[in-house]
Design an enzyme around this catalytic site. Structure first.
Site, PDB file in Angstrom:
ATOM      1  N   LYS A 506       0.821  -1.196   0.000  1.00  0.00           N
ATOM      2  CA  LYS A 506       0.000   0.000   0.000  1.00  0.00           C
ATOM      3  C   LYS A 506       0.860   1.253   0.000  1.00  0.00           C
ATOM      4  O   LYS A 506       0.560   2.237  -0.664  1.00  0.00           O
ATOM      5  CB  LYS A 506      -0.928  -0.005   1.204  1.00  0.00           C
ATOM      6  CG  LYS A 506      -2.087  -0.958   1.085  1.00  0.00           C
ATOM      7  CD  LYS A 506      -3.051  -0.789   2.254  1.00  0.00           C
ATOM      8  CE  LYS A 506      -4.306  -1.606   2.024  1.00  0.00           C
ATOM      9  NZ  LYS A 506      -4.036  -3.060   1.995  1.00  0.00           N
ATOM     10  N   VAL A 537     -23.827   5.269  15.702  1.00  0.00           N
ATOM     11  CA  VAL A 537     -24.848   5.365  16.738  1.00  0.00           C
ATOM     12  C   VAL A 537     -24.285   4.823  18.039  1.00  0.00           C
ATOM     13  O   VAL A 537     -23.809   3.694  18.083  1.00  0.00           O
ATOM     14  CB  VAL A 537     -26.105   4.562  16.341  1.00  0.00           C
ATOM     15  CG1 VAL A 537     -27.098   4.537  17.496  1.00  0.00           C
ATOM     16  CG2 VAL A 537     -26.734   5.143  15.096  1.00  0.00           C
ATOM     17  N   ARG A 582     -16.756  17.060  18.156  1.00  0.00           N
ATOM     18  CA  ARG A 582     -15.701  17.176  19.152  1.00  0.00           C
ATOM     19  C   ARG A 582     -16.118  18.213  20.177  1.00  0.00           C
ATOM     20  O   ARG A 582     -16.888  19.128  19.869  1.00  0.00           O
ATOM     21  CB  ARG A 582     -14.401  17.614  18.486  1.00  0.00           C
ATOM     22  CG  ARG A 582     -13.989  16.733  17.318  1.00  0.00           C
ATOM     23  CD  ARG A 582     -13.474  15.417  17.755  1.00  0.00           C
ATOM     24  NE  ARG A 582     -12.308  15.553  18.616  1.00  0.00           N
ATOM     25  CZ  ARG A 582     -11.771  14.522  19.261  1.00  0.00           C
ATOM     26  NH1 ARG A 582     -12.295  13.321  19.137  1.00  0.00           N
ATOM     27  NH2 ARG A 582     -10.715  14.695  20.021  1.00  0.00           N
ATOM     28  N   ARG A 616      -4.368  15.182  28.676  1.00  0.00           N
ATOM     29  CA  ARG A 616      -3.176  15.092  27.831  1.00  0.00           C
ATOM     30  C   ARG A 616      -2.966  16.368  27.058  1.00  0.00           C
ATOM     31  O   ARG A 616      -2.054  16.482  26.258  1.00  0.00           O
ATOM     32  CB  ARG A 616      -3.299  13.912  26.861  1.00  0.00           C
ATOM     33  CG  ARG A 616      -3.378  12.570  27.555  1.00  0.00           C
ATOM     34  CD  ARG A 616      -3.089  11.434  26.578  1.00  0.00           C
ATOM     35  NE  ARG A 616      -4.008  11.417  25.453  1.00  0.00           N
ATOM     36  CZ  ARG A 616      -5.150  10.749  25.434  1.00  0.00           C
ATOM     37  NH1 ARG A 616      -5.515  10.049  26.495  1.00  0.00           N
ATOM     38  NH2 ARG A 616      -5.930  10.777  24.385  1.00  0.00           N
ATOM     39  N   GLY A 622     -13.479  13.865  22.665  1.00  0.00           N
ATOM     40  CA  GLY A 622     -14.658  13.195  22.163  1.00  0.00           C
ATOM     41  C   GLY A 622     -15.731  13.059  23.221  1.00  0.00           C
ATOM     42  O   GLY A 622     -16.909  13.063  22.934  1.00  0.00           O
ATOM     43  N   ASP A 623     -15.286  12.943  24.425  1.00  0.00           N
ATOM     44  CA  ASP A 623     -16.238  12.897  25.526  1.00  0.00           C
ATOM     45  C   ASP A 623     -15.555  13.453  26.762  1.00  0.00           C
ATOM     46  O   ASP A 623     -14.409  13.872  26.711  1.00  0.00           O
ATOM     47  CB  ASP A 623     -16.744  11.477  25.752  1.00  0.00           C
ATOM     48  CG  ASP A 623     -15.615  10.537  26.123  1.00  0.00           C
ATOM     49  OD1 ASP A 623     -14.479  11.012  26.314  1.00  0.00           O
ATOM     50  OD2 ASP A 623     -15.854   9.328  26.223  1.00  0.00           O
ATOM     51  N   ASP A 625     -14.512  12.746  30.669  1.00  0.00           N
ATOM     52  CA  ASP A 625     -14.319  11.751  31.719  1.00  0.00           C
ATOM     53  C   ASP A 625     -13.892  12.445  32.995  1.00  0.00           C
ATOM     54  O   ASP A 625     -12.934  13.213  32.982  1.00  0.00           O
ATOM     55  CB  ASP A 625     -13.224  10.761  31.330  1.00  0.00           C
ATOM     56  CG  ASP A 625     -13.603   9.968  30.109  1.00  0.00           C
ATOM     57  OD1 ASP A 625     -14.602   9.256  30.164  1.00  0.00           O
ATOM     58  OD2 ASP A 625     -12.897  10.091  29.087  1.00  0.00           O
ATOM     59  N   ASP A 688     -18.778  10.846  31.417  1.00  0.00           N
ATOM     60  CA  ASP A 688     -18.569   9.667  32.254  1.00  0.00           C
ATOM     61  C   ASP A 688     -18.061  10.100  33.615  1.00  0.00           C
ATOM     62  O   ASP A 688     -17.097  10.863  33.702  1.00  0.00           O
ATOM     63  CB  ASP A 688     -17.530   8.722  31.622  1.00  0.00           C
ATOM     64  CG  ASP A 688     -18.034   8.120  30.321  1.00  0.00           C
ATOM     65  OD1 ASP A 688     -19.251   8.167  30.073  1.00  0.00           O
ATOM     66  OD2 ASP A 688     -17.206   7.598  29.565  1.00  0.00           O
TER      67      ASP A 688
END
Length: 773
Positions: A506, A537, A582, A616, A622-623, A625, A688
């Site tokens: 590749k 989803v 995001r 970090r 993305g979410d 925590d 979360d």
DNA sequence: GGGCAGCGCAC
DNA sequence: GTGCGC
DNA sequence: GCCC
């Protein structure tokens, strides 16, 4: 974070002798595709036409599905597959049984949005068989042209066994090509020569009248240079024949892409300074005079891509957020917390650090060997992570860290990540030059284009939830980033770690054609698109998405109205676009602050720490925590306060919207997964909450800081040393059965201190910002 | 051909 | 027990 | 996908 929280936490750490830093999550799947266009497409998707055999879909397990993913391609030895791969590809997605019917029935159709696309294209092509003629007669390139040397070494012997493309794909069939410069000494050009031969053309060394194409391989070459070289005043153009002067790239790549001979006089193929053709520069295949019938398909260069959409993160102004109890909302990513802790850490005598340096380097090697961590002290190129937007799976864009800080100075790496975000441009290097003091030398990675394309493949597989391939690609990309020379051949690539034959092929294809057909083919595949739509989803995986497709659903609306959904999936669909976006760093912070404020009023000794990519230093996540802990508190206590008071309170205030999954047991329930939304926003965010007793904080910090690659490797290292590492602690004397199933829990070695876990495993300390692999 | 970490919750 | 997310 |  807030001062209070900071203080509190600092005190806590000191008290507990924790030397950890906060960490982040390793959001594995927080970056889904941009769904804008997908959604749009899905709307336009024609009604299901799949011929399906209801009984046949017995519900392959995800594993099986993934195996089917794997199966495709394995049988494609040629690096140059296209149509056929497409067929295989689409076949993979949903129940394998349906697959065959796709091509056979010819029912697959493009979305109505691109009516001009001719369906039969690939079907047609698949029927073409590898050309047998070669065996009978001398191939055209030998008959007419010069045989270039093999691709192996610089002084290889002539390649008299070049494997030609199947006849149907020989878009340059019977063409006679002259290159400028016209030798095969440079490897890239030699590859191009091989390529045009594979496409049915011949390469000639000396000028002759039957030349049909002159190809230059660098865009900086000019028309006049070529004329001068040829010692001609102009390109011959007789009534019937005309010699075309084109740039190899993009001419040949595009011919390959569209499966036909494109008009060489189109503007984009012209060499600098060349006279514009008086003919209309249409980019169709009208120019093809060749005997073959490829002219039939003229595929419209519809380069629509899923990725176009671009989530514009609409950030919610922080000011609007309710809290502000805390003082510095504006602390830099490095977070004062870290700094404080760093200083704490810094108290350690350097000797101790140095003392284990040898072991560390040892460990580094080992970890590298095992886990391919870019632990390279020297130049792990930082974060390079951002080849282009959208980070890969879950790993949100990190803000890089100057490479200068090495692990060895475990003392104190100053607050790391600068808040500076890297542009989403393609050339990652530019943004980070600062990190390479070497200055000029540190120019763009020579393989940046290759990396860019491989990264797209990586994202694709991530969307397909093919975790192992995603993993492999990430490793390979990491390897490639470390190369300081351009990898141009498969052979060259294959010797590198974590790059096998298939990736090597590749890579060569990318270098040669500047694209991967595999990638192109999948983008427009309607089935792929639906699959990816459904996989986006929340709560739906490969198995569920395939069942939905199998059931004939094609849009999110289909799911809403017809499918039986779990509660998570309902929410996942309702807020599909929300969850696909995001979350800007400032908003992550605002959510965290809301939690902290509420917590503080309930019990000031509780603390909350935002983990994940935020820790970090990522510019977006993305979410969200958040770890909630309290010194000396049992899980039961934590659970009680959070579940009985905090969550109800924040729910009634409207901040928390719903739960997706939460611990049921009251004794050791430790997590709450749900959704939150700032008061002045309408975008729901995945949130979360993790309840962690102090004695597990170290392991939890480590675990939820990620990133996932880092976690995997360190866990792997642990298991290799007969230990076990999870978010609760590091255990030793783990006995495993023949199937690796663990037979006992092992003995807890360490859970409280993140740093000690590093030490015990012999891994050099890395700041959260450095755990980007 | 198997492993690539291992866990807990929803169903 | 499987699927899914972390 | 790669590695053993």
């Amino acid at each position: 974070m807030l001062d209070d929280a900071l203080r509190e936490k600092t005190a806590y750490f000191e008290q507990q002798e924790l030397s950890d830093k906060d960490g982040g999550d390793m959001s594995l799947g927080d970056s889904y595709l941009n769904i804008g266009p997908v959604l749009a497409d899905s709307e336009a998707m024609p009604p299901p036409k799949l011929v399906r055999k209801p009984s046949s879909f017995l519900g392959p397990t995800p594993k099986e599905l993934q195996m089917s993913f794997g199966a495709r391609g394995v049988k494609q030895p040629s690096s140059f597959r296209s149509e056929s791969s497409k067929l295989e590809r689409s076949a993979t997605a949903p129940g394998t049984t349906t697959t065959k019917s796709f091509p056979a029935t010819g029912l697959r159709q493009r979305p109505t949005s691109s009516p001009q696309a001719k369906v039969p294209e690939r079907l047609k092509r698949t029927t073409s068989l590898p050309d047998m003629k070669v065996k009978n007669e001398l191939p055209f390139y030998k008959r007419v042209g010069v045989i270039p040397r093999e691709l192996k070494k610089s002084n290889a012997k002539p390649a008299d066994n070049i494997k030609l493309e199947p006849e149907g794909r020989q878009v340059l069939r019977d063409k006679v090509v002259y290159f400028y410069p016209n030798n095969d000494t440079s490897m890239p050009r030699r590859m191009r020569i091989h390529k045009i031969i594979q496409l049915g053309a011949a390469w000639v060394r000396a000028w002759r009248e039957d030349i049909t194409h002159i190809m230059v391989d660098e865009s900086y070459h000019t028309y006049s240079q070529v004329l001068r070289h040829l010692n001609k005043a102009g390109l011959p153009c007789r009534e019937q024949r005309r010699i075309f002067l084109v740039k190899f790239d993009p001419y040949v790549p595009q011919c390959i892409q569209f499966g036909t001979l494109l008009d060489p006089s189109a503007g984009r193929f012209l060499v600098k300074g060349a006279p514009i053709s008086n003919r209309t520069a249409v980019d169709t295949d009208h120019a093809s005079q060749s005997s073959e019938s490829q002219g039939s398909l003229q595929v419209k260069p519809s380069l629509r891509q899923l990725t176009a959409h671009d989530s514009q993160t609409h950030s919610t102004p922080t000011e609007n957020s309710p809290q502000n109890v805390n003082s510095d909302p504006s602390h830099p990513p490095g977070s004062s917390q870290e700094i404080v802790k760093d200083s704490f850490i810094g108290d350690e005598p350097n000797e101790s650090t140095d003392a284990y340096n040898d072991d560390l380097s040892q460990a580094i090697q080992e970890t590298k060997a095992i886990a391919h961590l870019p632990l390279d002290e020297e130049e792990e190129e930082g974060p390079t992570s951002s080849i282009d937007h959208d980070s890969d799976s879950g790993t949100d864009d990190e803000i890089p860290e100057p490479p200068s800080k090495r692990l060895k100075l475990s003392t104190s790496t100053p607050a790391p990540p600068k808040g500076k975000s890297k542009g989403k441009g393609k050339a990652p290097s530019s943004t980070f030059q600062c990190m390479n003091p070497s200055g000029a030398a540190s120019s763009a990675n020579p393989n940046s284009r290759t990396i860019e394309i491989l990264d797209q493949m990586c994202k694709y597989y991530d969307q397909m939830q093919d975790q192992w391939r995603t993993f492999a690609y990430r490793k390979a990309i990491s390897t490639l980033r470390k190369q300081d020379t351009k990898i141009t051949t498969a052979k060259e690539a294959a010797v590198l770690p974590f790059i096998g034959q298939r990736l090597a092929d590749k890579i060569e294809e990318i270098v040669l054609t500047d694209r991967l057909r595999r990638l192109d083919s999948t983008r427009d595949d309607p089935t792929d698109q639906v699959l990816r739509l459904f996989l986006g989803v929340y709560g739906a995986g490969l198995a569920q998405a395939s069942k939905w497709i199998q059931a004939g659903y094609r849009t999110l609306d289909d799911l809403t109205t017809k499918a039986k959904l779990t509660s998570s999936q309902k929410i996942g669909i309702e807020h599909y676009s929300d969850f696909a976006q995001r979350i800007p760093r400032t908003e992550v912070e605002a959510h965290g602050t809301t939690i902290k404020s509420a917590l503080r009023t309930l019990d000031p000794t509780f603390s909350a720490t935002i983990m994940g990519s935020y820790r970090r230093g990522a510019k977006d996540s993305g979410d969200i925590d958040i770890i909630i802990t309290k010194p000396s508190a049992s899980i039961a206590q934590l659970h009680s306060l959070v579940f009985k008071t905090l969550i109800p309170s924040l729910t009634s205030s409207g901040f928390l919207k719903c739960k997706l999954a939460t611990s049921s047991r009251t004794d050791d329930g430790t997590k709450w997964h749900g959704v939150s939304c700032l008061p002045d926003s309408t975008t729901w965010r995945r949130l979360d909450l993790l309840l962690v007793p102090e004695e597990e904080m170290g392991a939890a910090l480590l675990y939820f800081t990620g990133n996932d690659i880092f976690n995997r490797s360190i866990r792997l290292l642990a298991s290799k040393k007969g230990m076990r590492l999870n978010q609760r602690g590091l255990y030793r004397d783990v006995v495993r059965g023949r199937n690796r199933e663990k037979l006992n829990e092992g003995t807890l070695v360490e859970g409280r201190s993140e740093r000690k876990i590093f030490e015990i495993l012999g891994v050099p300390w890395r700041e959260p910002g450095e755990r980007i692999c």
